[in-house]
Write a protein that holds these residues in place. Structure first.
Motif, PDB file in Angstrom:
ATOM      1  N   MET A 172      -5.501   6.503  14.898  1.00 49.82           N
ATOM      2  CA  MET A 172      -6.364   5.713  15.778  1.00 49.82           C
ATOM      3  C   MET A 172      -7.772   5.590  15.210  1.00 49.82           C
ATOM      4  N   ILE A 173      -8.318   6.712  14.751  1.00 48.14           N
ATOM      5  CA  ILE A 173      -9.673   6.681  14.186  1.00 48.14           C
ATOM      6  C   ILE A 173      -9.693   5.818  12.928  1.00 48.14           C
ATOM      7  N   LYS A 174      -8.671   5.950  12.105  1.00 48.76           N
ATOM      8  CA  LYS A 174      -8.594   5.135  10.884  1.00 48.76           C
ATOM      9  C   LYS A 174      -8.591   3.650  11.238  1.00 48.76           C
ATOM     10  N   GLY A 175      -7.757   3.276  12.193  1.00 47.82           N
ATOM     11  CA  GLY A 175      -7.695   1.878  12.602  1.00 47.82           C
ATOM     12  C   GLY A 175      -9.012   1.379  13.167  1.00 47.82           C
ATOM     13  N   GLN A 176      -9.693   2.219  13.945  1.00 51.84           N
ATOM     14  CA  GLN A 176     -10.966   1.817  14.532  1.00 51.84           C
ATOM     15  C   GLN A 176     -12.035   1.606  13.467  1.00 51.84           C
ATOM     16  N   ILE A 177     -12.054   2.474  12.470  1.00 48.59           N
ATOM     17  CA  ILE A 177     -13.028   2.301  11.390  1.00 48.59           C
ATOM     18  C   ILE A 177     -12.759   1.003  10.637  1.00 48.59           C
ATOM     19  N   LEU A 178     -11.497   0.787  10.287  1.00 46.81           N
ATOM     20  CA  LEU A 178     -11.145  -0.412   9.529  1.00 46.81           C
ATOM     21  C   LEU A 178     -11.420  -1.686  10.321  1.00 46.81           C
ATOM     22  N   HIS A 179     -11.143  -1.641  11.624  1.00 46.04           N
ATOM     23  CA  HIS A 179     -11.303  -2.834  12.456  1.00 46.04           C
ATOM     24  C   HIS A 179     -12.740  -3.006  12.937  1.00 46.04           C
ATOM     25  N   ALA A 180     -13.216  -2.038  13.705  1.00 45.59           N
ATOM     26  CA  ALA A 180     -14.520  -2.192  14.363  1.00 45.59           C
ATOM     27  C   ALA A 180     -15.699  -2.039  13.407  1.00 45.59           C
ATOM     28  N   ASP A 181     -15.587  -1.115  12.466  1.00 42.91           N
ATOM     29  CA  ASP A 181     -16.730  -0.821  11.595  1.00 42.91           C
ATOM     30  C   ASP A 181     -16.740  -1.636  10.307  1.00 42.91           C
ATOM     31  N   GLN A 182     -15.559  -1.933   9.766  1.00 42.40           N
ATOM     32  CA  GLN A 182     -15.501  -2.643   8.486  1.00 42.40           C
ATOM     33  C   GLN A 182     -14.963  -4.064   8.606  1.00 42.40           C
TER      34      GLN A 182
END
Length: 201
Positions: free
Chosen positions: A35-45
């Motif tokens: 979940m954290i990986k997906g959030q970083i890739l989506h929301a942050d990058q």
């Protein structure tokens, strides 16, 4: 996991992703890491394709994770693909048929797509699958026309008794009518029973 969260908070996204990869090698079925990986890739990058791939891989390893399914659906909806979001939630419900969060999210996807008749039909099915879910009854109350909300609230309270989500929803109805004393009388016991329950207001 905490180290990855810290790196993300500091804006060091690549370092956070490296830590997550290390964690996933040891704990590949730990849904929070995916979940954290997906959030970083989506929301942050802003890398939707990579975030989608992370969701796919995560769900292969943690297919019973309701939060992971919700994030996967919201990713597709944010990407302008409501049909894909809908299909994702359908697959999620096949694996987790009694998870009210998945039913509720499916109803909200239809509502946000202005498919009110579909949303209402889906909500009726949801309550057959999860008849004592306060979350779903709260959604049902919200979708009713104002004259019917009182009667629907009575139904919800009978089915769910003192469910904090339903109680808070009833309090909100009084609040919207500026009946503040009544609203307070409903909010107070709910807050005492579950201090965090007011967050969904």
């Amino acid at each position: 996991m905490k180290s990855a969260v810290f790196e993300r908070q500091q804006g060091r996204f690549n370092e956070a992703l490296e830590l997550l990869e290390q964690g996933l090698k040891q704990f590949p079925a730990f849904d929070k890491l995916w979940m954290i990986k997906g959030q970083i890739l989506h929301a942050d990058q802003g890398n939707i394709a990579a975030a989608r791939e992370a969701s796919v891989q995560g769900l292969k390893r943690a297919p019973k994770s309701v939060p992971l399914w919700l994030l996967a659906s919201r990713l597709e909806e944010d990407a302008g693909r409501p049909v894909k979001a809908r299909a994702t939630l359908e697959r999620a419900r096949l694996l987790n048929p009694n998870a009210p969060e998945l039913w509720c999210e499916a109803v909200r996807v239809e509502t946000r797509s202005n498919n009110q008749p579909v949303a209402k039909a889906l909500l009726a099915k949801a309550l057959q699958a999860c008849p004592t879910s306060g979350q779903l009854w709260s959604q049902m109350i919200a979708t009713e026309a104002r004259p019917q909300r009182r009667a629907r609230s009575v139904d919800a309270l009978q089915k769910c008794e003192n469910d904090p989500v339903v109680v808070t929803t009833v309090a909100q109805l009084f609040w919207a009518k500026r009946k503040l004393d009544k609203a307070r009388s409903w909010f107070n016991p709910c807050h005492q029973d579950q201090p965090g329950s007011g967050r969904h207001m």
